[in-house]
Design a protein around this motif. Structure first.
Motif, PDB file in Angstrom:
ATOM      1  N   PHE A 168     -30.926 -21.766 -12.932  1.00 43.77           N
ATOM      2  CA  PHE A 168     -32.602 -21.923 -12.594  1.00 43.77           C
ATOM      3  C   PHE A 168     -32.687 -23.060 -11.252  1.00 43.77           C
ATOM      4  O   PHE A 168     -31.857 -23.817 -11.541  1.00 43.77           O
ATOM      5  N   ASP A 172     -38.556 -24.678 -11.892  1.00 48.04           N
ATOM      6  CA  ASP A 172     -37.653 -23.729 -13.255  1.00 48.04           C
ATOM      7  C   ASP A 172     -37.954 -24.870 -14.901  1.00 48.04           C
ATOM      8  O   ASP A 172     -38.657 -24.685 -15.529  1.00 48.04           O
ATOM      9  N   ALA A 176     -40.756 -25.220 -17.502  1.00 49.20           N
ATOM     10  CA  ALA A 176     -40.157 -25.088 -18.741  1.00 49.20           C
ATOM     11  C   ALA A 176     -40.369 -26.296 -20.056  1.00 49.20           C
ATOM     12  O   ALA A 176     -40.959 -27.001 -20.517  1.00 49.20           O
ATOM     13  N   ASN A 179     -44.507 -27.449 -20.000  1.00 52.52           N
ATOM     14  CA  ASN A 179     -44.790 -26.709 -21.668  1.00 52.52           C
ATOM     15  C   ASN A 179     -43.945 -26.552 -22.450  1.00 52.52           C
ATOM     16  O   ASN A 179     -44.800 -26.906 -24.236  1.00 52.52           O
ATOM     17  N   ASP A 232     -32.325 -22.589 -23.039  1.00 57.91           N
ATOM     18  CA  ASP A 232     -33.176 -21.798 -22.875  1.00 57.91           C
ATOM     19  C   ASP A 232     -33.807 -21.304 -22.578  1.00 57.91           C
ATOM     20  O   ASP A 232     -35.587 -21.421 -22.920  1.00 57.91           O
ATOM     21  N   ILE A 233     -34.391 -21.141 -21.245  1.00 55.35           N
ATOM     22  CA  ILE A 233     -35.402 -22.026 -20.859  1.00 55.35           C
ATOM     23  C   ILE A 233     -36.608 -21.186 -20.816  1.00 55.35           C
ATOM     24  O   ILE A 233     -37.544 -21.494 -19.942  1.00 55.35           O
ATOM     25  N   ASN A 234     -36.491 -19.657 -21.038  1.00 55.05           N
ATOM     26  CA  ASN A 234     -37.307 -18.565 -20.493  1.00 55.05           C
ATOM     27  C   ASN A 234     -37.735 -18.517 -22.097  1.00 55.05           C
ATOM     28  O   ASN A 234     -39.344 -17.594 -22.491  1.00 55.05           O
ATOM     29  N   ASN A 235     -37.728 -19.295 -23.501  1.00 56.45           N
ATOM     30  CA  ASN A 235     -37.972 -19.061 -24.207  1.00 56.45           C
ATOM     31  C   ASN A 235     -39.009 -20.463 -24.154  1.00 56.45           C
ATOM     32  O   ASN A 235     -38.957 -21.433 -24.813  1.00 56.45           O
ATOM     33  N   THR A 236     -40.034 -19.057 -24.101  1.00 60.76           N
ATOM     34  CA  THR A 236     -41.313 -20.025 -24.863  1.00 60.76           C
ATOM     35  C   THR A 236     -41.424 -20.421 -26.204  1.00 60.76           C
ATOM     36  O   THR A 236     -42.601 -21.255 -26.243  1.00 60.76           O
ATOM     37  N   GLN A 239     -39.932 -23.549 -26.090  1.00 62.98           N
ATOM     38  CA  GLN A 239     -41.228 -24.871 -25.950  1.00 62.98           C
ATOM     39  C   GLN A 239     -42.127 -25.701 -26.742  1.00 62.98           C
ATOM     40  O   GLN A 239     -42.170 -26.198 -26.496  1.00 62.98           O
TER      41      GLN A 239
END
Length: 261
Positions: A168, A172, A176, A179, A232-236, A239
């Motif tokens: 990433f 990115d 993240a 957020n 876990d950068i895409n785990n909203t 976040q």
């Protein structure tokens, strides 16, 4: 030195916005003297540390010193240009007003006065030391969690994290962490492979939260939360969870207290 001898510059500028190590202004003075150049030092990021004696001062060495009045100096947004050379001062004054700067903002002047008064208090040195201690802990946790810190650590108020070995980008990571309630700055790093609009790193500073009274324990907690998000950068959902946890922490450290001025 060798580059200066080849280029023969009329002015040498030293200073940085994403440099985590101490700047040796005396070395720049040697180079400037060797080629007859004016030495211009920008200490916008480290002015508060300089004022506390926690970073080498440029004033014995530089002909001109500039700084913002915020960042580590912890005042309002604004700036200062300082010199002890009358000829240079006349040129600067002529260039700044009325050509570049408008009328004075009295409320900003008052805020600067309050900030400068705080710098004169003995507690300022403790603040500056804590800024450095908190940044050091931040960097150590990031390294322990597998993240690369440019230069391996920090001597001042910030850490520069490199994602050159990650999938990433700085952009990115910025999004993240934003957020998750963590404000950082996407930043280019040495060996950059992405565009400056995307970047391969982030810059994280310690002054703001230090001003709120946070110390090593809180910075260790925050640093681990930063790593949790990046791992876990895409785990909203994660976040959102981290944001709530950090909001609870922030409630324990109020921003404003009753003024003594």
């Amino acid at each position: 030195m060798e580059i200066a001898k080849v280029c023969q510059p009329k002015i040498i500028v030293c200073g940085a916005s994403a440099y985590a190590r101490e700047i040796d202004f005396s070395k720049f003075r040697e180079i400037a003297d060797a080629v007859g150049a004016i030495l211009f030092a920008d200490i916008a990021h480290i002015a508060g540390l300089v004022a506390a004696g926690e970073h080498m001062s440029p004033f014995p060495y530089a002909d001109v010193v500039t700084t913002t009045t915020h960042k580590t100096l912890r005042g309002p947004r604004g700036g200062m240009i300082m010199t002890n050379d009358e000829e240079i001062a006349k040129k600067i004054n002529s260039a700044i007003f009325p050509g570049l700067q408008g009328g004075p903002l009295v409320h900003v002047m008052a805020a600067k006065a309050v900030a400068f008064k705080e710098v004169l208090d003995p507690s300022w040195k403790e603040y500056a030391k804590q800024v450095k201690a908190n940044a050091k802990v931040l960097g150590e946790v990031l390294v322990s969690r597998g993240y690369d810190i440019v230069s391996g650590g920090t001597d001042n108020h910030l850490v520069l994290v490199s994602f050159l070995n990650k999938d990433f980008s700085g952009k990115d990571a910025d999004a993240a962490l934003g957020n998750a309630g963590v404000t950082v700055n996407k930043n280019t790093v040495p060996g950059e492979t992405r565009s400056p609009f995307v970047t391969s790193g982030i810059r994280i500073g310690s002054p703001a939260l230090t001003s709120r009274g946070m110390k090593e324990e809180e910075f260790k907690f925050i640093a681990n939360k930063i790593c949790d998000v990046l791992d876990d950068i895409n785990n909203t959902d994660l976040q959102a969870k981290v944001k709530k946890e950090l909001e609870e922490l922030a409630k324990k450290f109020v921003i404003y207290t009753q003024s003594t001025y």
